[in-house]
Structures are given as structure tokens and as C-alpha cells.
Scaffold this motif. Sequence first.
Motif, PDB file in Angstrom:
ATOM      1  N   ARG A  35      84.092 -13.821 -29.357  1.00 49.08           N
ATOM      2  CA  ARG A  35      83.708 -12.965 -30.487  1.00 49.08           C
ATOM      3  C   ARG A  35      82.240 -13.186 -30.846  1.00 49.08           C
ATOM      4  NH1 ARG A  35      89.060 -13.782 -32.141  1.00 49.08           N
ATOM      5  NH2 ARG A  35      88.546 -15.703 -33.233  1.00 49.08           N
ATOM      6  N   ALA A  38      80.210 -11.426 -28.310  1.00 45.06           N
ATOM      7  CA  ALA A  38      80.309  -9.972 -28.467  1.00 45.06           C
ATOM      8  C   ALA A  38      79.362  -9.479 -29.556  1.00 45.06           C
ATOM      9  CB  ALA A  38      81.750  -9.577 -28.802  1.00 45.06           C
ATOM     10  N   VAL A  39      79.329 -10.170 -30.676  1.00 46.65           N
ATOM     11  CA  VAL A  39      78.437  -9.769 -31.761  1.00 46.65           C
ATOM     12  C   VAL A  39      76.984  -9.896 -31.323  1.00 46.65           C
ATOM     13  CG1 VAL A  39      77.646 -10.401 -34.076  1.00 46.65           C
ATOM     14  CG2 VAL A  39      80.082 -10.293 -33.581  1.00 46.65           C
ATOM     15  N   SER A  40      76.647 -10.996 -30.681  1.00 47.07           N
ATOM     16  CA  SER A  40      75.283 -11.214 -30.227  1.00 47.07           C
ATOM     17  C   SER A  40      74.844 -10.140 -29.232  1.00 47.07           C
ATOM     18  CB  SER A  40      75.184 -12.596 -29.589  1.00 47.07           C
ATOM     19  OG  SER A  40      73.899 -12.789 -29.056  1.00 47.07           O
ATOM     20  N   GLU A  41      75.657  -9.901 -28.228  1.00 47.68           N
ATOM     21  CA  GLU A  41      75.298  -8.910 -27.199  1.00 47.68           C
ATOM     22  C   GLU A  41      75.258  -7.495 -27.773  1.00 47.68           C
ATOM     23  OE1 GLU A  41      74.263  -9.540 -24.034  1.00 47.68           O
ATOM     24  OE2 GLU A  41      74.317 -11.612 -24.726  1.00 47.68           O
ATOM     25  N   GLY A  42      76.171  -7.202 -28.683  1.00 46.14           N
ATOM     26  CA  GLY A  42      76.174  -5.876 -29.303  1.00 46.14           C
ATOM     27  C   GLY A  42      74.917  -5.614 -30.111  1.00 46.14           C
ATOM     28  N   GLY A  57      75.371  -2.142 -24.910  1.00 48.33           N
ATOM     29  CA  GLY A  57      75.851  -3.310 -25.639  1.00 48.33           C
ATOM     30  C   GLY A  57      77.193  -3.091 -26.306  1.00 48.33           C
ATOM     31  N   ALA A  58      77.452  -1.856 -26.751  1.00 47.83           N
ATOM     32  CA  ALA A  58      78.733  -1.567 -27.421  1.00 47.83           C
ATOM     33  C   ALA A  58      79.907  -1.711 -26.454  1.00 47.83           C
ATOM     34  CB  ALA A  58      78.696  -0.165 -28.014  1.00 47.83           C
ATOM     35  N   ALA A  61      80.349  -5.395 -25.771  1.00 50.06           N
ATOM     36  CA  ALA A  61      80.963  -6.028 -26.941  1.00 50.06           C
ATOM     37  C   ALA A  61      82.451  -5.700 -27.013  1.00 50.06           C
ATOM     38  CB  ALA A  61      80.257  -5.579 -28.214  1.00 50.06           C
ATOM     39  N   SER A  62      82.816  -4.462 -26.709  1.00 49.39           N
ATOM     40  CA  SER A  62      84.236  -4.073 -26.724  1.00 49.39           C
ATOM     41  C   SER A  62      85.029  -4.863 -25.681  1.00 49.39           C
ATOM     42  CB  SER A  62      84.384  -2.580 -26.448  1.00 49.39           C
ATOM     43  OG  SER A  62      83.835  -1.842 -27.500  1.00 49.39           O
ATOM     44  N   LEU A  65      85.384  -8.433 -26.964  1.00 46.50           N
ATOM     45  CA  LEU A  65      86.362  -8.491 -28.062  1.00 46.50           C
ATOM     46  C   LEU A  65      87.787  -8.337 -27.542  1.00 46.50           C
ATOM     47  CD1 LEU A  65      84.484  -6.500 -30.843  1.00 46.50           C
ATOM     48  CD2 LEU A  65      84.958  -8.957 -30.782  1.00 46.50           C
TER      49      LEU A  65
END
Length: 123
Positions: A35, A38-42, A57-58, A61-62, A65
Motif C-alpha cells: 500500500r 502504491a501511494v508513492s508510485e501513484g 501510475g494509476a 497503483a491499482s 493495491l
Amino acid sequence: MAEYMFSDAHLDNLHVIAHGTGPARLYRAAASALRTLAVSEGLIQKVIRTEDLQTDGAKLASALLAGAKAWEDRANSMEDEEEAMVIVDFQPLPQEGFPYAMRGFPSEGMSSAPGGRNIGAWL
């Protein structure tokens, strides 16, 4: 030399704050790491297009997650398989040092309940 995303101290701390026991705790720590990634890469990658390169990135991130959710589900299923019931000795009377007031009974200092009823009638 390879560069890692998380330091050993960071991974140790993720393990410390994860709840559960045994492998379930480790799986929750892994889910927290995914998680965080995911936040960092997004936030960093977003959607970038150049002549020969495209990143999203979305979507990354998906995917991360979804991996975190899988680890969390695995930890939950492991905990569900553990004992769900614990048998304890029956105590018909309060233990020494625990007055009735501490076990849910009204205290002696309260002489009446709302509406003027006597609390002693409850006992």
C-alpha cells in the motif's frame, strides 16, 4: 549493488505495527508495504507519455493495491482458521477484591434510580 525500496528498519517497523500473530502478522506487514508503494508510485508517476515511453501510475497503483488486498485476505483467512472460542472456568461469585459495583451491580451509595425507585429492589 541493488537498491531496495524499503530499508530493513522500515520493514521491521511495518512488522511491529501489523496486528495478528505468526504468518498473519507478516502478511499484513507485506500488505502495508505494498500500500505504501502504491501511494508513492501513484503520486510520482501519474500518467507520463514521451515519444517512446508511456507510464501510468494509476494502473500500477491499482495493481499494487490489489496485491495488498490479496495479502490482507490471506492474513484474515489464516486468523479465521485459528481457534474462535476459548473455554474459561466458570466463576459463580465475584473474585476476592472485586466488589459487586465493579462487576455491573449498582453501588450502595446510589439510593434511588430515575423515577424514585429504590435500586436495592434490583438486587
